[in-house]
Write a protein that holds these residues in place. Structure first.
Motif, PDB file in Angstrom:
ATOM      1  N   LEU A 207       7.629 -17.803  12.410  1.00 39.47           N
ATOM      2  CA  LEU A 207       7.864 -18.866  11.944  1.00 39.47           C
ATOM      3  C   LEU A 207       6.813 -19.626  11.528  1.00 39.47           C
ATOM      4  O   LEU A 207       6.802 -20.946  11.281  1.00 39.47           O
ATOM      5  N   GLY A 208       5.506 -18.884  11.242  1.00 44.61           N
ATOM      6  CA  GLY A 208       4.476 -19.725  10.828  1.00 44.61           C
ATOM      7  C   GLY A 208       4.444 -20.473   9.789  1.00 44.61           C
ATOM      8  O   GLY A 208       3.917 -21.640   9.808  1.00 44.61           O
ATOM      9  N   MET A 209       5.026 -20.152   8.406  1.00 43.22           N
ATOM     10  CA  MET A 209       5.147 -21.040   7.389  1.00 43.22           C
ATOM     11  C   MET A 209       6.060 -22.162   7.746  1.00 43.22           C
ATOM     12  O   MET A 209       5.747 -23.281   7.015  1.00 43.22           O
ATOM     13  N   TRP A 210       6.922 -21.968   8.347  1.00 43.79           N
ATOM     14  CA  TRP A 210       8.096 -23.270   8.765  1.00 43.79           C
ATOM     15  C   TRP A 210       7.380 -24.275   9.427  1.00 43.79           C
ATOM     16  O   TRP A 210       7.401 -25.546   9.027  1.00 43.79           O
ATOM     17  N   TYR A 211       6.338 -23.821  10.430  1.00 42.80           N
ATOM     18  CA  TYR A 211       5.665 -24.467  11.106  1.00 42.80           C
ATOM     19  C   TYR A 211       4.763 -25.587  10.314  1.00 42.80           C
ATOM     20  O   TYR A 211       4.396 -26.759  10.146  1.00 42.80           O
ATOM     21  N   THR A 212       3.988 -24.776   9.317  1.00 40.21           N
ATOM     22  CA  THR A 212       3.158 -25.649   8.486  1.00 40.21           C
ATOM     23  C   THR A 212       3.769 -26.283   7.577  1.00 40.21           C
ATOM     24  O   THR A 212       3.454 -27.747   7.078  1.00 40.21           O
ATOM     25  N   ILE A 213       4.823 -26.098   6.927  1.00 42.23           N
ATOM     26  CA  ILE A 213       5.893 -27.067   6.193  1.00 42.23           C
ATOM     27  C   ILE A 213       6.405 -28.143   7.106  1.00 42.23           C
ATOM     28  O   ILE A 213       5.993 -29.371   6.503  1.00 42.23           O
ATOM     29  N   SER A 214       6.747 -27.920   8.394  1.00 39.24           N
ATOM     30  CA  SER A 214       6.940 -29.049   9.104  1.00 39.24           C
ATOM     31  C   SER A 214       5.898 -30.292   9.517  1.00 39.24           C
ATOM     32  O   SER A 214       6.149 -31.339   9.522  1.00 39.24           O
ATOM     33  N   TYR A 215       4.870 -29.513   9.736  1.00 42.50           N
ATOM     34  CA  TYR A 215       3.342 -30.444  10.047  1.00 42.50           C
ATOM     35  C   TYR A 215       3.406 -31.385   8.935  1.00 42.50           C
ATOM     36  O   TYR A 215       3.149 -32.504   8.921  1.00 42.50           O
ATOM     37  N   LEU A 216       3.382 -30.911   7.706  1.00 42.69           N
ATOM     38  CA  LEU A 216       3.074 -31.438   6.292  1.00 42.69           C
ATOM     39  C   LEU A 216       4.211 -32.547   6.117  1.00 42.69           C
ATOM     40  O   LEU A 216       3.735 -33.769   5.828  1.00 42.69           O
ATOM     41  N   ALA A 217       5.333 -31.951   6.340  1.00 44.40           N
ATOM     42  CA  ALA A 217       6.440 -33.155   6.134  1.00 44.40           C
ATOM     43  C   ALA A 217       6.380 -34.341   7.229  1.00 44.40           C
ATOM     44  O   ALA A 217       6.479 -35.282   7.049  1.00 44.40           O
TER      45      ALA A 217
ATOM     46  N   LEU B 168      16.214 -30.161   5.887  1.00 49.08           N
ATOM     47  CA  LEU B 168      15.305 -31.077   5.354  1.00 49.08           C
ATOM     48  C   LEU B 168      15.115 -32.185   6.250  1.00 49.08           C
ATOM     49  O   LEU B 168      13.766 -32.621   6.426  1.00 49.08           O
ATOM     50  N   SER B 169      15.734 -32.878   6.739  1.00 50.66           N
ATOM     51  CA  SER B 169      15.574 -33.927   7.635  1.00 50.66           C
ATOM     52  C   SER B 169      15.153 -33.389   9.005  1.00 50.66           C
ATOM     53  O   SER B 169      14.254 -34.035   9.507  1.00 50.66           O
ATOM     54  N   GLY B 170      15.511 -32.335   9.390  1.00 53.86           N
ATOM     55  CA  GLY B 170      14.816 -31.648  10.504  1.00 53.86           C
ATOM     56  C   GLY B 170      13.294 -31.514  10.253  1.00 53.86           C
ATOM     57  O   GLY B 170      12.459 -31.789  11.320  1.00 53.86           O
ATOM     58  N   LEU B 171      13.032 -30.943   9.190  1.00 54.61           N
ATOM     59  CA  LEU B 171      11.383 -30.687   8.918  1.00 54.61           C
ATOM     60  C   LEU B 171      10.701 -31.890   8.517  1.00 54.61           C
ATOM     61  O   LEU B 171       9.669 -32.195   9.284  1.00 54.61           O
ATOM     62  N   LEU B 172      11.453 -32.924   8.172  1.00 54.64           N
ATOM     63  CA  LEU B 172      10.864 -34.380   8.223  1.00 54.64           C
ATOM     64  C   LEU B 172      10.720 -34.961   9.588  1.00 54.64           C
ATOM     65  O   LEU B 172       9.878 -35.653   9.998  1.00 54.64           O
ATOM     66  N   ASN B 173      11.431 -34.410  10.576  1.00 57.04           N
ATOM     67  CA  ASN B 173      11.039 -34.801  12.133  1.00 57.04           C
ATOM     68  C   ASN B 173      10.571 -33.799  12.815  1.00 57.04           C
ATOM     69  O   ASN B 173      10.106 -34.033  13.998  1.00 57.04           O
ATOM     70  N   GLY B 174       9.742 -32.942  12.084  1.00 60.02           N
ATOM     71  CA  GLY B 174       8.916 -31.906  12.892  1.00 60.02           C
ATOM     72  C   GLY B 174       9.619 -30.909  13.383  1.00 60.02           C
ATOM     73  O   GLY B 174       9.011 -30.049  14.209  1.00 60.02           O
ATOM     74  N   ASP B 175      10.965 -30.476  13.023  1.00 61.96           N
ATOM     75  CA  ASP B 175      11.622 -29.315  13.823  1.00 61.96           C
ATOM     76  C   ASP B 175      11.774 -28.201  12.663  1.00 61.96           C
ATOM     77  O   ASP B 175      11.852 -28.418  11.545  1.00 61.96           O
ATOM     78  N   ILE B 176      11.623 -26.987  13.241  1.00 62.61           N
ATOM     79  CA  ILE B 176      11.673 -26.043  12.451  1.00 62.61           C
ATOM     80  C   ILE B 176      13.243 -25.833  11.994  1.00 62.61           C
ATOM     81  O   ILE B 176      14.094 -26.504  12.748  1.00 62.61           O
ATOM     82  N   PRO B 177      13.628 -25.315  10.922  1.00 63.74           N
ATOM     83  CA  PRO B 177      15.046 -25.064  10.508  1.00 63.74           C
ATOM     84  C   PRO B 177      15.589 -23.842  11.509  1.00 63.74           C
ATOM     85  O   PRO B 177      14.851 -22.889  11.581  1.00 63.74           O
ATOM     86  N   ALA B 178      17.023 -23.768  11.485  1.00 61.50           N
ATOM     87  CA  ALA B 178      17.617 -22.796  12.097  1.00 61.50           C
ATOM     88  C   ALA B 178      18.046 -21.978  10.744  1.00 61.50           C
ATOM     89  O   ALA B 178      18.362 -22.472   9.665  1.00 61.50           O
ATOM     90  N   ILE B 179      17.771 -20.512  10.911  1.00 68.17           N
ATOM     91  CA  ILE B 179      18.083 -19.693   9.727  1.00 68.17           C
ATOM     92  C   ILE B 179      19.542 -19.217  10.035  1.00 68.17           C
ATOM     93  O   ILE B 179      19.791 -18.487  11.188  1.00 68.17           O
ATOM     94  N   GLY B 180      20.541 -19.218   9.301  1.00 68.00           N
ATOM     95  CA  GLY B 180      21.829 -18.716   9.115  1.00 68.00           C
ATOM     96  C   GLY B 180      22.183 -17.542   8.583  1.00 68.00           C
ATOM     97  O   GLY B 180      22.927 -16.678   9.179  1.00 68.00           O
ATOM     98  N   ALA B 181      21.110 -17.203   7.548  1.00 69.02           N
ATOM     99  CA  ALA B 181      21.540 -15.645   6.868  1.00 69.02           C
ATOM    100  C   ALA B 181      20.210 -15.688   6.096  1.00 69.02           C
ATOM    101  O   ALA B 181      19.317 -16.455   5.631  1.00 69.02           O
TER     102      ALA B 181
END
Length: 396
Positions: free
Chosen positions: A282-292, A344-357
């Motif tokens: 989930l490393g890329m999602w963490y970087t996206i969440s940090y920036l957001a 997207l709101s979750g990423l702004l909050n610093g959360d990684i997204p849940a992946i459904g598919a």
């Protein structure tokens, strides 16, 4: 195979110029996206997946993965890490060179053989459906134009500078220039040394070498002197790659500088794993969440830096949700039980997204839940399948 994804709320397109689009349906046929946003005729579809109001995004493209051979990393003694990255929404990995192969060769014939072997091994091998672009030629003293022409003719299209036995980093410049003339993508290690025997490479070296990509410009793991970032941003057109296994402070610094210059198409997001930092599905999602979440970059632009920007720099037909592009798509949502209502709101909050598919190459790899993220708030399900497969990951 013809697939329809229906009831998509919004689309994070992966296009840095137009990062968000209205939702609707996406139709996939024979591995390519056929239509986006147009109501799908599901009667002739083999598979219909109801997204339940989730957000669709391109499959992530990790442009800095230290593969060796197969789905195994000797650095961490881990089997199946690429499969695990698919459950993190990564549908494409690009080799940062096979530098971690035990006892790797350092002579011209050896590094050529290593690059060709790695490239050919992954041509048809797709762990859990991930496309792996392998075989980045490690530049070493003694290589000539004829050597680069030879491997280019065999299909190798990437070169990596920074781990060779050159006493001065600027000595990579002639080989990088030849590689670019041959249409090869060139990448250069940036920052302090990361393995024994290598040295630091700073902004002045990058400007002299002039590669396509500054690998982990924020440090891998150690960042270069701070004044160098402005030089790379303003004195070059080199793509600047941020990696999760690097320095967070300088990630924010270089992103702000590219934003101020209105040059965000040069920003790439990757992981630089597996290395000493470990496995990071989930490393890329963490970087996206940090920036957001730290107010530097809207999440849809972070997604574009991790998808469409990487695709453009490396010449891939993926990374953007648009007709004609390779059908690599992930459905993302807010995490069940969290405080936010969409990914997207979750990423702004610093959360990684849940992946459904995850769909890669036009094939569903799993539908229902990633084994690496919390459950989605909404529910995605297969509502039609003429194939003897329900694509469930409930056993994980």
């Amino acid at each position: 195979m013809r697939i329809a994804l229906t009831n998509i709320e919004r689309i994070a397109t992966g296009d840095i110029e137009r990062p968000l689009a209205e939702g609707g349906d996406i139709v996939i046929e024979d591995g390519r996206i056929q239509s986006v946003g147009v109501p799908a005729d599901t009667a002739d579809c083999d598979v219909v997946i109801a997204a339940g109001g989730m957000i669709a995004a391109p499959g992530l493209i990790d442009s800095h993965v230290h593969i060796t051979f197969g789905d195994y990393t000797p650095r961490q003694k881990t089997v199946g890490f690429l499969e695990s990255y698919v459950h993190g929404g990564v549908t494409t990995s690009i080799s940062a060179s096979e530098v971690h192969v035990p006892g790797r060769p350092r002579d011209p014939e050896g590094v050529k053989a290593l690059a060709v072997a790695a490239m050919k091994c992954f041509l048809d091998y797709r762990p859990s459906g991930m496309r792996v672009h392998a075989g980045s030629l490690i530049l070493e003293p003694g290589l000539t134009r004829a050597d680069l022409e030879q491997v280019r003719a065999l299909g190798v299209w990437m070169v990596k500078a920074g781990f060779g036995a050159f006493s001065n980093a600027n000595d990579y410049a002639p080989l990088v220039r030849i590689a670019r003339e041959l249409g090869m993508v060139s990448m250069v290690h940036t920052g302090g040394s990361s393995i024994p025997g290598s040295g630091g490479i700073w902004a002045e070296n990058l400007l002299a070498i002039n590669p396509d990509v500054s690998y982990h410009v924020n440090g891998g793991p150690t960042a270069m002197p701070e004044e160098g970032f402005a030089r790379l941003v303003h004195e070059s057109d080199i793509a600047l790659q941020l990696c999760t296994a690097g320095n967070l402070r300088t990630s924010l610094l270089v992103t702000r500088q590219l934003l101020a210059k209105d040059d965000l198409h040069r920003l790439l997001i990757a992981t630089d794993t597996p290395t000493g930092s470990g496995i990071m599905p989930l490393g890329m999602w963490y970087t996206i969440s940090y920036l957001a979440s730290l107010g530097v970059l809207p999440p849809e632009l972070g997604i574009a830096a991790a998808t469409g920007n990487n695709a453009r720099v490396f010449g891939l037909n993926s990374g953007i949700i648009a007709p004609g592009k390779d059908a690599d798509i992930v459905l993302i949502d807010a995490c069940d039980g969290g405080s936010q209502t969409d990914a997207l709101s979750g990423l702004l909050n610093g959360d990684i997204p849940a992946i459904g598919a995850v769909i890669s190459g036009g094939v569903p790899r799993f539908v229902g839940r990633s084994r690496n993220t919390p459950a989605t708030m909404r529910k995605v399900r297969v509502v039609k399948s003429t194939i003897i497969q329900n694509f469930s990951s409930e056993t994980h």
